[in-house]
Design an enzyme around this catalytic site. Structure first.
Site, mmCIF file in Angstrom:
data_model
loop_
_atom_site.group_PDB
_atom_site.id
_atom_site.type_symbol
_atom_site.label_atom_id
_atom_site.label_comp_id
_atom_site.label_asym_id
_atom_site.label_seq_id
_atom_site.Cartn_x
_atom_site.Cartn_y
_atom_site.Cartn_z
ATOM 1 N N HIS A 139 99.718 77.246 21.424
ATOM 2 C CA HIS A 139 100.482 76.173 22.064
ATOM 3 C C HIS A 139 101.797 76.046 21.309
ATOM 4 C CE1 HIS A 139 100.502 72.043 24.129
ATOM 5 N NE2 HIS A 139 101.656 72.161 23.504
ATOM 6 N N LYS A 181 96.251 67.298 19.977
ATOM 7 C CA LYS A 181 96.796 67.981 18.810
ATOM 8 C C LYS A 181 96.301 67.327 17.518
ATOM 9 C CE LYS A 181 100.879 68.828 21.605
ATOM 10 N NZ LYS A 181 102.255 68.353 21.904
ATOM 11 N N GLY A 218 96.066 65.297 28.649
ATOM 12 C CA GLY A 218 95.058 64.951 27.660
ATOM 13 C C GLY A 218 93.695 65.552 27.924
ATOM 14 N N GLY A 219 93.648 66.590 28.785
ATOM 15 C CA GLY A 219 92.378 67.273 29.040
ATOM 16 C C GLY A 219 91.573 66.706 30.179
ATOM 17 N N ARG A 259 110.020 62.394 26.196
ATOM 18 C CA ARG A 259 110.005 61.352 25.169
ATOM 19 C C ARG A 259 109.988 62.008 23.805
ATOM 20 N NH1 ARG A 259 104.941 62.236 23.361
ATOM 21 N NH2 ARG A 259 103.293 62.675 24.876
ATOM 22 N N PHE A 271 94.091 81.239 33.602
ATOM 23 C CA PHE A 271 93.588 80.759 32.318
ATOM 24 C C PHE A 271 93.783 81.850 31.280
ATOM 25 C CE2 PHE A 271 90.027 80.172 29.250
ATOM 26 C CZ PHE A 271 90.424 78.945 28.738
ATOM 27 N N HIS A 308 91.924 69.196 23.694
ATOM 28 C CA HIS A 308 93.310 69.211 24.166
ATOM 29 C C HIS A 308 94.187 68.182 23.459
ATOM 30 C CE1 HIS A 308 92.051 71.926 27.381
ATOM 31 N NE2 HIS A 308 91.056 71.097 27.627
ATOM 32 N N VAL A 348 104.832 62.790 18.850
ATOM 33 C CA VAL A 348 104.185 62.386 17.593
ATOM 34 C C VAL A 348 104.626 63.305 16.458
ATOM 35 C CG1 VAL A 348 101.960 62.116 16.428
ATOM 36 C CG2 VAL A 348 102.174 61.485 18.837
ATOM 37 N N LYS A 374 103.015 67.242 37.416
ATOM 38 C CA LYS A 374 102.883 68.596 36.878
ATOM 39 C C LYS A 374 103.287 69.667 37.882
ATOM 40 C CE LYS A 374 101.211 67.249 32.881
ATOM 41 N NZ LYS A 374 101.238 65.814 33.073
#
Length: 447
Positions: free
Chosen positions: A208, A237, A164-165, A291, A202, A235, A294, A116
């Protein structure tokens, strides 16, 4: 074009890729664990290879077994789907060493965007707007306080290696910072084996927004518009739309142009998604997924372009089939992720599906690998299907979604269908007036 593609995944995405391969006249091989021997993609593939017992680390994450399956069957390419090994640079490198094409970007690009901190540096260099924050990993509490004071509270601490949080904590004041920093590091180390964290501003009520991009690896890049993925829980979706109710055509063209140029300049090959937080008319880069997503079907619905076909074409050396000016946006699409979970507690609900009936009609698509009598194994993600609805505009799309949800029947297990039936009738959702915190607040009020 490839002669034979091995699909290194399971469930609805394995079936989705299999269909694309068949439409392109490509032979298919699927790998599966012993728990998935009766899965639909296993039944429909030209060949199947069992690669291990149910635990993912012994099957779907077992690189040695997957490479062996390629060699046994003569597969000349691998499509990783999403999850599992789809963003594993080592896997991409090993396939290349065996002269097997990884249908995705290079290992180097996966590595850059998988970190990240490095991803943020790269995005900034490429001209993508980023969230104000630290330039790299935070070394200690003293540095954390200095950075936080410079950008202003509240701040969010994030794991460098994850998502993923996990390893993600908010500090609203200096008094919160020490505990938040320690907790984030501890979670990051436990989840990803790397406790490096960084700090960002924040945003209180952002949306998003993510841009679907493609590169040909030779200096060309395009974007396929944006998706709004603001309805999230922890976090993760839940509901995705294309295009976003919050953007106008000028904003879409502006951020799309920035992202397409960045992908071209990077020399990126294949599908990618550049994700942003959006607030008060400004975009702030948060990460890039290297990638297929979903939620890719909503983009396919509004563009009429098969993104898996495009992935295979690019990976085989055929280049992009479209130019930016060829990509037109038609109507509105929404996807609901149907999970085998309790709709209130979200506790997984594995078991046998006694009856499964999907909705149909114009503008309705269901991507799912389950069927009546199928037993959902307890070892994997709880996603059992995706309902994708398309309409000429958002109002028509919402009405069609309401009707499709009423037709959808899954008996024998608990699912999240009741949640979506509630959401589609909510005034805020109808008006497109929500942010990334909306769903969790709604669920908390409902308890």
């Amino acid at each position: 074009m490839f002669q034979k593609v091995l699909i290194a995944n399971r469930g609805e995405i394995a079936l989705r890729v299999l269909r694309a391969c068949k439409e392109l006249g490509i032979q298919t091989v699927v790998v599966h664990s012993t728990a998935d021997s009766d899965a639909m993609h296993v039944r429909l593939a030209d060949e199947s290879v069992c690669i291990g017992p149910p635990p993912s680390r012994e099957s779907y994450l077992n690189i040695h077994q997957i490479v062996a399956a390629c060699e046994i069957t003569g597969a000349d390419a691998v499509h990783p789907g999403y999850g599992f090994l789809s963003e594993n640079a080592k896997f991409a490198d090993i396939l290349a060493a065996h002269n097997i094409t990884f249908i995705g970007p290079s290992g180097d690009h996966i590595r850059i965007m998988g970190d990240k901190i490095e991803a943020k540096r790269t995005a900034k260099r490429l001209g993508i707007p980023v969230v104000p924050g630290s330039d790299g990993a935070i070394s200690d509490e003293k540095e954390a306080k200095r950075v936080a004071a410079g950008i202003g509270y509240p701040v969010i601490i994030k794991a460098s290696a994850g998502g993923g949080g996990r390893g993600m904590k908010v500090a609203r004041s200096e008094a919160d910072l020490e505990v938040a920093l320690q907790t984030a590091r501890s979670e990051a180390g436990a989840a990803f084996g790397d406790d490096a964290v960084y700090i960002e501003k924040f945003l209180e009520k952002p949306r998003h927004i993510e841009l679907q991009v493609f590169g040909d690896g030779a200096g060309r890049g395009v974007h396929f518009g944006e998706r709004d993925c603001s309805l999230q829980r922890r976090h993760q979706k839940v509901w995705e739309e294309a295009n976003s109710p919050a953007l106008n055509s000028e904003e879409r063209a502006r951020i799309g142009g920035i992202c397409a140029k960045a992908i071209a300049d990077l020399g990126y090959s294949g599908a990618g998604t550049i994700e942003f937080l959006y607030e008060n008319g400004e975009f702030y880069f948060i990460e890039m997924n290297t990638r297929l997503q979903v939620e890719h079907p909503v983009t396919e619905a509004i563009t009429g372009i098969d993104l898996v076909h495009e992935q295979i074409r690019v990976a085989s050396g055929g280049g992009l089939s479209v130019r930016q000016e060829d990509i037109k946006f038609n109507g509105h699409a929404i996807e609901c992720r149907i999970n085998a979970e309790d709709p209130r507690t979200f506790t997984p609900s594995p078991g046998t599906i006694t009856h499964f009936h999907t909705p149909g009609g114009l503008g309705v698509r269901v991507d799912s690998g389950v069927y009546s009598g199928y037993r959902i194994p307890p070892y994997y993600d709880s996603l059992i299907g995706k309902l994708i609805v398309h309409g000429r505009n958002r109002v028509e799309c919402m009405m069609r979604l309401r009707r499709a949800l009423d037709e959808f029947v899954v008996d024998g297990i608990k699912t999240t269908l009741p949640l979506f039936r509630d959401l589609v009738g909510n005034p805020d959702i109808a008006n497109g007036d929500y942010d990334i915190h909306w769903l969790e607040k709604y669920l908390a009020e409902d308890d």
